[in-house]
Every structure is written in C-alpha cells, then in structure tokens.
Enzyme design. Structure first.
Site: not given
Ligand code: UDX
Length: 436
Positions: A151, A204, A252, A260
């Site tokens: 997923e 994944k 950043a 995840c």
């Molecule tokens: C992530 C993946 O995107 C998704 O495909 C997978 O199934 C589960 O893990 P999620 O954990 O819901 O999803 O959030 P995501 O939006 O990916 O952000 C993860 C973390 O990275 C957050 O703490 C976010 O703040 C951080 N992040 C994201 C950054 O620090 N910088 C970015 O540019 C993007």
C-alpha cells in the site's frame, strides 16, 4: 466477489472502504469491539478526508460490513486482505506477530479456496512464510495462496491515494493469483505492475526508503547551507526543475516522522544486516533524521541560559499536517527535552491534541508544565520562545507582526520553514529555521 479485510487501521480500513465503493461485498474485521461499533455507525476511528462519507454511503447501501467475528468473515471469502500493523521492535526489526495471528485464524476457518493478500509492509520473504504458515495450520481441504499488494497511501490523502493510486503493485507466484488480483483491481482503472512476490515486498521498502533518503539528503544539504551561507529554499527550487530529481519531497525541516518512514528505514537496515549486508545509504538517512529532529532545540539551548520557568509556545504536534497522528512526530522528542528542561509548554494543534494528551498529559511534570490551548494566539501570548513543528495552514498564516505583538520575547524556531526570514527580521522577530 466476497472480500474480507483484516485490520482497520489506515491501510485496512481505507482499502476495505474503497473496495466497497467499487461495489464489492466487503467485511472489515478487527478485534476492538468499541471500534467496530463506531464504524458500524459510519464513524471513522481515524481522521482522514472523505473517509467517513464513503463509510456511511457504503454502510447504507449494504456493501460494507464491520465485525469482530473473523470466522464468519473469512470462512467463504474469495480474497482476504491483511492490513494489520507491523510495528517496530526495539532492535528495529518488524514485529510480525499480528500478521501471524491473522494467518493462523485464516488457516483455521477458511472453507473455500481463497487468496490471502498482504497489504501490510513486511520484510522481503515474509509472504513465503505466511503462505507456509497458513498451509501448516489449514483445517479444511482448500487451496490458499498468498499475494503481496503493498500500500502506498499517505496519511491525510489516504482515500484519494487509494482510489487514484499512481500504480497498483501485485506480487504473486501463480497465474491464478495474478489474474484474481488483476480482476479485483479492474474497476479502479489504474496501471498495474505485476511482479513476483519478493519483488513486490521490496518495491514497498525501496519506495519509502528512497523518499526518506531524499528528505534526509535535503536536511543534510540544508545544514550545510547554514554553514556556507546558502538558502535551502532556493536550492530546492533550483533542483526541482530537474525532472530526474522531481519537485516533491525536497522540503528540508525538522525530519520525517509518521508510521512508515522511520519504521521502514530501520526495518530495511535490519533486513540487510540479517543478510550480512550493510545498507550504508539507508543507515545514513536514519542517522541524519535522528539528529535533525532536535536540531532546533539544540540551537535554542545554545542561546538560552535556561528553559525553566519560561513560557514556550509549541505550534503543531502531529508528524505532518492533515492528520491527527503523532507517531514518531519530531514534536515528541522536543517536548520531552523542553519539559525535561523545566519549560512551561503551551501547545496548539488543530487535530493532534487528543493523541498528544495520551503521551504528555496536561499538568505539571517533574520539571516543566504541559498545557494545551485552543488557539495560536493563546499559545503565543506572553511566550518567551516559540517552536513550530507542523506545517498546518493556519500556523503558516501567522504573520510576523502577530509573533511580535503577542510574544513576550519574539523568538521563533521554525522546523518547517514556513515564514520569510527577511520579513520576520523586519518585524523585529528573532527567527531561526532550517538551512537558511
Ligand atoms: C509515507 C509515504 O508517502 C506513503 O507512500 C507510504 O505508504 C507511507 O509513508 P506518510 O507517512 O503518510 O506517507 O507521509 P508523507 O507525506 O510521506 O510524509 C512523511 C514524513 O516526511 C512527514 O513527517 C513529513 O513531514 C516529512 N516530509 C515530507 C519532509 O520532511 N519533507 C518533505 O519534503 C516531504
């Protein structure tokens, strides 16, 4: 086609609801009676845009059912999707006990040939074991195969990410299993990548860890930008035009959190080590993220004599905006440090307060005091210092003047690079962010 879904967390519940939306007869199973009762009334246990509407719609039209009775749900299902959690063990490996428990239940009750589809993120090779485990415990003379169908939904956009996924990954070891999964996903009209089971499991981790690496890389470059006088926002903008790099996940900040990335980076590192290999890139990503989370606190510590008796405004607690989830949120590490240093924390988050209270109850701790407030202004009023941990739109909308006017000392540490450094300076706010 009868579909059963084991586990009603982000993965299981959203999958179940979306299958029901596509017209399948879906039964979602969970051990938590209270949760099941809520979901039967169309109330979602998680905050996710659009989810409750779809739950209610499909509850009403009779395509979506919730139960704790797994025997009834699994007995004659054509496909059983497993979406239970695989939390992190203390050593960083994935805890497979929930998958094992569901596998055993399936083995003991299925009375008809069926396909077990693992949606949960599991270490490569796990699904071979799941299949063997089910075969070992099968009670009836039926054929059960296991497929991998990882997923990719992100929290906050889970329903959209499922209904309009970039691709569906299916990992199977037989033509029948492949055909059945393709048929199940046909109504979604999405591209399907069909591979063998172990490759699907690896896809994944490879995706999540690549994105985590991208973030840690940007954080690393941001920290260097501070030392050499470059601005990470400009650097990211310049990078984003290169299609080979892509424009997303270049922000950043305070480090990644959530259910995840932290777990999956550690799990892959562990898996590699188990196979006698050191995954140096991913290990570096984990290290960078761990120090990044408290970088701003450390910076503030250098400036302050003490935090004791100071009013500290905390804006944002969840690991990102659009969710009420606090798992692995950088705010947790920082709140521990702030409270431990004797601060009086006034925290505001539009969705995360309830879950935060379970971790940091309101009131006086041994050293500091934790208080939750219902507005940004309440948090800022008379504060000596402010930390920003989540990029909620309403937090982003705070003007430099509001910081200046409300705070006792306008001193802001922004972990999400939400404000313009020059404008903050102009308004008389002492402002620190990441990489600029
Ligand atoms: C992530 C993946 O995107 C998704 O495909 C997978 O199934 C589960 O893990 P999620 O954990 O819901 O999803 O959030 P995501 O939006 O990916 O952000 C993860 C973390 O990275 C957050 O703490 C976010 O703040 C951080 N992040 C994201 C950054 O620090 N910088 C970015 O540019 C993007």
């Amino acid at each position: 086609m009868k579909i059963a879904v084991a586990g009603t967390g982000y993965v299981g519940l959203v999958a179940g609801v979306c299958f029901a939306e596509k017209g399948y007869d879906v039964t979602c199973v969970d051990i938590d009676e209270k949760k099941i009762a809520m979901m039967r009334q169309g109330i979602s246990p998680i905050y996710e845009e659009g989810l409750e509407e779809l739950m209610q719609k499909n509850n009403e039209r009779g395509t979506l059912h919730f139960t704790t009775d797994y025997v009834d749900a699994y007995r004659d299902a054509d496909a059983i999707f497993i979406g239970v959690g695989t939390p992190e063990m203390p050593d960083g490996s994935a805890n497979l006990s929930y998958i094992a428990a569901v596998s055993r239940q399936i083995a003991e009750v299925v009375e008809k040939d069926c396909l077990v589809v693992v949606k949960s993120t599991v270490p490569v090779g796990t699904n071979d074991k799941v299949e063997q485990f089910i075969k070992d415990f099968l009670v009836h003379d039926v054929k059960v195969e296991v497929a991998s169908n990882p997923e990719f939904l992100a929290q906050g956009t889970a329903v959209h990410d499922t209904l309009y996924a970039a691709r569906i990954i299916i990992g199977t070891q037989s033509r029948e299993a492949e055909e059945l999964l393709k048929k199940i996903y046909e109504p979604f009209g999405l591209p399907i990548v069909s591979v063998k089971r172990r490759s699907a499991e690896m896809i994944k981790y490879a995706c999540n860890d690549f994105l985590a690496l991208k973030i840690s890389y940007m954080n690393d470059i941001a920290n260097l930008c501070e030392l050499v006088g470059a601005d990470i926002t400009d650097v990211a903008k310049g990078m984003s035009y290169d299609e080979r790099i892509g424009a997303r996940f270049l922000n950043a900040g305070i480090g990644f959190g959530g259910s995840c990335f932290p777990k999956d980076t550690k799990a892959l590192k562990f898996l590699a080590r188990e196979h006698g290999y050191q995954l140096k890139t991913v290990e570096a990503c984990v290290d960078v993220n761990s120090t990044q989370k408290t970088r701003l606190f450390m910076k503030a510590k250098e400036r302050m004599i003490t935090f004791s008796g100071l009013k500290v405004a905390v804006l944002g607690l969840t690991f990102k905006s659009g969710t009420d989830d606090l798992r692995e949120a950088p705010s947790i590490d920082n709140l521990k440090l702030l409270l431990g240093a004797g601060a009086d924390v006034y925290a505001y988050d539009p969705k995360g307060e309830e879950r935060a209270k379970a971790l940091f109850p309101e009131g006086k701790t041994e050293e500091g005091t934790m208080k939750y407030v219902s507005s940004i202004t309440e948090a800022l009023k008379g504060a000596n210092i402010c930390f920003v941990f989540t990029e909620w739109a309403e937090i982003k909308a705070v003007t430099p003047e509001e910081f200046k006017e409300n705070m006792h000392t306008p001193l802001v540490y922004d972990g999400r690079n939400l404000y313009h450094p020059a404008k903050m300076k102009e308004a008389g706010v002492e402002y620190y962010s990441i990489g600029r």
